[in-house]
Write an enzyme that holds these catalytic residues in place. Sequence first.
Site, PDB file in Angstrom:
ATOM      1  N   ASP A  52       0.928  -1.162  -0.160  1.00  8.05           N
ATOM      2  CA  ASP A  52      -0.129   0.132  -0.046  1.00  8.05           C
ATOM      3  C   ASP A  52       0.801   1.395  -0.058  1.00  8.05           C
ATOM      4  OD1 ASP A  52      -2.877   1.205   0.913  1.00  8.05           O
ATOM      5  OD2 ASP A  52      -1.432   2.189   1.942  1.00  8.05           O
ATOM      6  N   TYR A  57       3.524  10.031  -0.360  1.00  6.82           N
ATOM      7  CA  TYR A  57       4.366   9.256   0.300  1.00  6.82           C
ATOM      8  C   TYR A  57       5.872   9.561  -0.279  1.00  6.82           C
ATOM      9  CZ  TYR A  57       0.635   6.939   2.540  1.00  6.82           C
ATOM     10  OH  TYR A  57      -0.758   6.411   3.039  1.00  6.82           O
ATOM     11  N   GLN A 192     -10.330   2.657   3.728  1.00  9.36           N
ATOM     12  CA  GLN A 192      -8.965   2.625   4.806  1.00  9.36           C
ATOM     13  C   GLN A 192      -8.973   3.521   5.874  1.00  9.36           C
ATOM     14  OE1 GLN A 192      -4.320   3.459   4.006  1.00  9.36           O
ATOM     15  NE2 GLN A 192      -5.430   2.240   2.624  1.00  9.36           N
ATOM     16  N   TYR A 220      -5.176   1.408   9.058  1.00  4.60           N
ATOM     17  CA  TYR A 220      -3.860   2.148   9.268  1.00  4.60           C
ATOM     18  C   TYR A 220      -3.446   2.505  10.662  1.00  4.60           C
ATOM     19  CZ  TYR A 220      -5.547   6.962   8.446  1.00  4.60           C
ATOM     20  OH  TYR A 220      -6.129   8.204   8.369  1.00  4.60           O
ATOM     21  N   ARG A 225       1.974   4.426  14.601  1.00  5.46           N
ATOM     22  CA  ARG A 225       3.567   4.778  14.298  1.00  5.46           C
ATOM     23  C   ARG A 225       4.543   4.436  15.100  1.00  5.46           C
ATOM     24  NH1 ARG A 225       0.931  10.361  11.200  1.00  5.46           N
ATOM     25  NH2 ARG A 225      -1.284   9.491  10.859  1.00  5.46           N
ATOM     26  N   GLY A 294       3.858  -0.811   8.511  1.00  2.00           N
ATOM     27  CA  GLY A 294       5.258  -0.358   7.921  1.00  2.00           C
ATOM     28  C   GLY A 294       6.300  -1.061   8.470  1.00  2.00           C
ATOM     29  N   ALA A 295       7.458  -0.860   7.603  1.00  2.00           N
ATOM     30  CA  ALA A 295       8.741  -1.420   7.829  1.00  2.00           C
ATOM     31  C   ALA A 295       9.869  -0.770   7.261  1.00  2.00           C
ATOM     32  CB  ALA A 295       8.804  -3.032   7.662  1.00  2.00           C
TER      33      ALA A 295
END
Length: 327
Positions: A52, A57, A192, A220, A225, A294-295
Amino acid sequence: MEYRKLGESGLELSTITYGAFAIGGTLWGGNEKQDSINAIHASLDNGVTSLDTAPFYGLGRSEELIGEAIKGKSRDKIQLLNKFGLVWDGSNKGKGEFFFNAEDNGATYPIYKFNSKANIIKEVEESLSRLGTDYIDLLQVHWPDATTPIEETMLAMDDLIKQGKIRAAGVCNYDAAQLTEAAKTIKLASNQVSYSMLNRVIEKDVVPYVLENNMGIIAYSPMERGLLTGKYFKEAKLKENDHRNGYFGQFGVEKVKALLDAIEPIAVAKNASLSQLVLRWTSLQPGITVVLAGARNAAQAIDNAKAMDINLTDAELQFITAQVSKI
């Protein structure tokens, strides 16, 4: 890994889906290109088939990194989830609804929410080029835009489906009333929305709506975060230009720490990280189809993917939810 159908779209996504906001660098204190590509490869190697991203971004960088990472791989084995509608370039400046000013590489960019038909067509062509593909599996409205009728936006996405440039249409950050309005024009696959142990607002109206209308929810910020990883209560430090310095302040950090202390023994007993436990709990909540994680490097990506290996008993799930309800 588990794979789940997204509404009535025909898409089947990995329950843990790679979230590519941070690798864009903007608002996240920059990024390391090779680490980011390694993270994408590690995700794919560990069963995460869905990625995604969004033009915003990194102002295109996240898409470019994904395009580079998947080059030469079987496109039909990967689902690309993308967005449109956060505008920063000069050609659209001032159009739409002002959102905020973003700092990127020392420059300031006014960001506008702009979901007009012309802008959607423009953004999709740019995204296809950056991603190095000829179709997007799921195209999503990034944020509602008060200056553009929802019908116009939905008709544009319907045209793109007919053209074969996207397989399904979704939205982000829509409330139940906006979903109802959109449904007059198109069958949406998903919404989302932000959802976590610390933010369960969608349970009131959005979750009942999607369950009744057979849509998917893509959650999300399930780890807020990084706050719910627990590492920021220990040694980890944020860079000065990382937006999370302010973001974390909205939560009662002592309550968050108490929550993590209460549920950590379950993670330890299962030889899992707190991150994995948080992701698994999120994936098991009503209405949640996909959980974005996220990574920024391969180790984080593997840790996220392995979250789906955790089995939680009903008693454990109820205990965790009871602790969450104290926040």
